[in-house]
Design an enzyme around this catalytic site. Structure first.
Site, PDB file in Angstrom:
ATOM      1  N   ASP A 111      25.478  -8.599  44.701  1.00 53.61           N
ATOM      2  CA  ASP A 111      26.532  -8.615  43.683  1.00 53.61           C
ATOM      3  C   ASP A 111      26.449  -9.916  42.906  1.00 53.61           C
ATOM      4  O   ASP A 111      26.017 -10.940  43.441  1.00 53.61           O
ATOM      5  CB  ASP A 111      27.914  -8.491  44.340  1.00 53.61           C
ATOM      6  CG  ASP A 111      28.236  -7.079  44.803  1.00 53.61           C
ATOM      7  OD1 ASP A 111      27.647  -6.126  44.262  1.00 53.61           O
ATOM      8  OD2 ASP A 111      29.090  -6.936  45.690  1.00 53.61           O
ATOM      9  N   ASP A 125      27.581  -0.676  40.598  1.00 49.01           N
ATOM     10  CA  ASP A 125      29.032  -0.441  40.709  1.00 49.01           C
ATOM     11  C   ASP A 125      29.617   0.016  39.378  1.00 49.01           C
ATOM     12  O   ASP A 125      30.481   0.900  39.344  1.00 49.01           O
ATOM     13  CB  ASP A 125      29.748  -1.714  41.159  1.00 49.01           C
ATOM     14  CG  ASP A 125      29.320  -2.193  42.528  1.00 49.01           C
ATOM     15  OD1 ASP A 125      28.853  -1.374  43.336  1.00 49.01           O
ATOM     16  OD2 ASP A 125      29.441  -3.407  42.789  1.00 49.01           O
TER      17      ASP A 125
END
Length: 144
Positions: A111, A125
């Protein structure tokens, strides 16, 4: 065909950006783009959204497999129009596969988008959320 091409594009795009982050940033490093608003922060997330269910890789990988099985079983029932619907399914599949590849290789998801008021997230995402949102919109618009 649109669904699989979209899934392939999303997966490749996601993995290329993650490769760039992993190879050009140190784990935990943060780069302010707009100070205190938006940073690039490289982390490894062992859980799902918001870090829930950490270290449940087999569970999340099973979900990816289930999504692809459902797609291949139901693919002939996916409407071609409006065009956004098969694209949305591809976004969901590609995002799930992108994060699934991270889990299989690293035991966590890479991330990096950090808006400081929201948990850090990635390209996969974004596509998962956009795909699910468009699928929900389709069913809302086409419900009786």
């Amino acid at each position: 065909m649109i669904t699989l091409l979209t899934a392939l594009f999303v997966t490749i795009f996601d993995q290329l950006v993650k490769w760039f982050v992993v190879n050009h940033m140190e784990l935990g490093e943060t780069i302010p783009i707009i100070r205190n608003v938006f940073h690039l922060t490289y982390i490894l997330n062992p859980g799902a959204a918001f870090g829930i269910l950490p270290h449940q890789d087999w569970f999340f990988l099973a979900i990816v497999v289930a999504l692809f099985i459902a797609f291949f079983v139901m693919r002939k029932r996916i409407p071609e129009n409006p065009l956004y619907f098969p694209s949305a399914v591809g976004m969901l599949l590609g995002g799930a596969l992108g994060n699934g590849l991270d889990r299989a290789r690293l035991g966590a998801v890479v991330d990096f988008f950090d808006f400081r008021i929201w948990p850090i997230f990635n390209i996969a995402d974004i596509f998962i959320c956009a795909g699910v949102g468009l699928i929900a919109f389709y069913f809302w618009r086409h419900s009786s």
